[in-house]
Write a protein that holds these residues in place. Sequence first.
Motif, PDB file in Angstrom:
ATOM      1  N   ALA A 215      -2.167   8.608  -5.133  1.00 21.18           N
ATOM      2  CA  ALA A 215      -2.501   9.846  -5.849  1.00 21.18           C
ATOM      3  C   ALA A 215      -2.005   9.756  -7.298  1.00 21.18           C
ATOM      4  N   ALA A 216      -0.828   9.154  -7.481  1.00 22.31           N
ATOM      5  CA  ALA A 216      -0.298   8.995  -8.841  1.00 22.31           C
ATOM      6  C   ALA A 216      -1.221   8.117  -9.672  1.00 22.31           C
ATOM      7  N   ASP A 217      -1.837   7.109  -9.044  1.00 19.92           N
ATOM      8  CA  ASP A 217      -2.809   6.249  -9.733  1.00 19.92           C
ATOM      9  C   ASP A 217      -4.037   7.061 -10.134  1.00 19.92           C
ATOM     10  N   ASP A 219      -4.271  10.233 -10.483  1.00 18.29           N
ATOM     11  CA  ASP A 219      -3.934  11.291 -11.446  1.00 18.29           C
ATOM     12  C   ASP A 219      -3.365  10.763 -12.760  1.00 18.29           C
ATOM     13  N   LEU A 221      -0.621   9.230 -13.670  1.00 21.32           N
ATOM     14  CA  LEU A 221       0.761   9.592 -13.999  1.00 21.32           C
ATOM     15  C   LEU A 221       1.435   8.447 -14.765  1.00 21.32           C
TER      16      LEU A 221
END
Lengths: 317, 357
Positions: A215-217, A219, A221
Amino acid sequence: MDTLNLAEFEAEPSPKGRASARAGTRDSTKSRLLGRALLVPVLVFFAILNVIPTFWMIGLGFYDYTLGRGDPKFVGLDNFVIIYESAEQWATFTRTLFFMVVAVAFEVGLGVVLGFLFWGSAKMPGRRLALTLLFTPMVVAPVASGLFWKLMYEPTFGVINYVVDLFGGQKIDFLTDVDWVTPAVLAVDIWMWTPFMILMTLAALGSVPTAELEAADVDRLSFYQRVRHVIWPHGKFILMLGILLRTIDAFKTTDLVLTMTGGGPGNKTEFLGVALYRQAFNSFDLGRSSAVALVLLIIAIALTSIYLYVLNLSRSR
Amino acid sequence: MADIRLVGLGKEFDAGGVVAVRDLTLTFREGSTTCLLGPSGCGKTTLMRMIAGLEVPTTGKIFFGDEDVTRLETSKRNLGMVFQYPVVYRGATVREDIGLPLRVEKLPAAHKAARVDEVIALLGLEEYANHPVDKLNSATRQKVAVARAVARQAPIILFDEPITNVDPDFKLQLKRTLRELFSRLNQTIIYVTHDQTEAMTLADDIALMRDGSIEQMAPPRDLYGRPESVFAGWFLGNPGMNFVPVESQPAVAAAVLGGAVPDGVTAVGFRPEDVLISSGGPQRGAVEATLGHVSLATGGQHLARLLHADLVVKAKLPWDSPVATTRGSQVWWSVPLEKVRAFDRHERAVNLVSAEQ
């Protein structure tokens, strides 16, 4: 597919067997009892080898008792007062604290950086071999490591001085020079225990759910946001445990120093563990050394409590 | 806005040991909501992960509009994604969490804040806006994850079974929220699910998957009413279609088709709710059967099992059906021809009109 097999579309669920469920409950009670019975030998050994000696040591701390000098004599808190008033003891404590802080700081710093690098290079060829080699110092006994490094530091034929000589430098007697001895011992401790922190960092990073990293990828971040919002909340428990274990271990470093310097030159590397060893097994002053051991134990408990407090605090936020 | 085109897309794991997706060529229409529906292990999540860039395809290409994104890393694909596991960024408030993906966008701060406020209102998260995300229940966390994906205003949003890991008490609420949200958004949405009710209610199109291939892609009503394969007929519906094998039940198949069975037809299928039952004596074109077990089905209907030799036909009856529901009683059943589907030996649908010609 040449023929139709409509039967596969007609499957129906089979009924659950209640009898087998009851048998399962009986089995689980049996296995629970067996599990407890198997624990008994371990608990007996733990009591004989840990609990009784600890209480014995606590009791001895309140006695004046030197082997070969008659019966123990109850002196109340005298041993603790002597320790408290002794400048030498405070110097030992400060020395130990300095060693602990510097060693742990380097081990954690290097361990975390290297852990991140290894984590981020999962597909690097030779990664497994590199990790195995890196972990070697951790599995060697500290006494063996101490002797091995003592030879490396040796001023006449040690390999380090050979290299210094090769580059035209002046040979250094690392283990008897008051300016060099502490960094020399620190370097060995860092060499030995940084792999442990790499391992803890890898375990901490491994505890982060893949979905959150993905999810961090998605989004986009930044590295800082990933560490703050994804990695740290999951990995902090393991990482903090690693720091705690290293802190306690560094605080009671004894075997490595004894084999390398014996606490010298003078008392330059006489840390609490070494002082305790000298008092107990050179002077046979069991009363005073038990009091020092009790102080060490209280400090270890305090460090553990601080760790638990910090963790609970972050969990309750 | 962008359509998503897959050209010959395939994915193999364990160096060809497991084929998750096979040679797929299809287009997800721009601005539409497509549900990837199928049983567990059919490759729908792998397909979505390849679109997101979280898996590298073994073969084929992926295009967003005209741009080939096959080898483009996830962070550069400009899409939002909601995972099965409700992902929130711990240590942040709901507002901060939703705003995190916007930090890299070159927009005025006021503009970003307005966007965050807009999705907070859209998802009914106002009362939690300043709550730490760590304290929220699973459904609210998932709403935050949805809000985060929507706030970016990316042309594509992917949903990977977002309701599966939500507490049962909140599933319905979240489903309702998603339904309302999808009717307002005009991004290209792909939604993975194994729940046909979810797919039926949310999708413009359903892509039904089986063993790494697309079995059929069509609007929900068409997929349900005109399944193109035995699998599609069986998988959709509760229970799925009835099938009458021509080889073992030629007379029944002929009766259902209202005459001779056309060449090439190996099975006929029809839905349980399309079966007409009568207990008033023999009727022309109807098949005689014995009433088997009758149970209560969804929607207050009765689900009856009609037994004819080795054949079991499932039929749905209204709860106030005049047909006797006594086990063992004789009944006659038939199906309107327009509700019957015929299948060939490859389990694919046959057009009855052209088959007769």
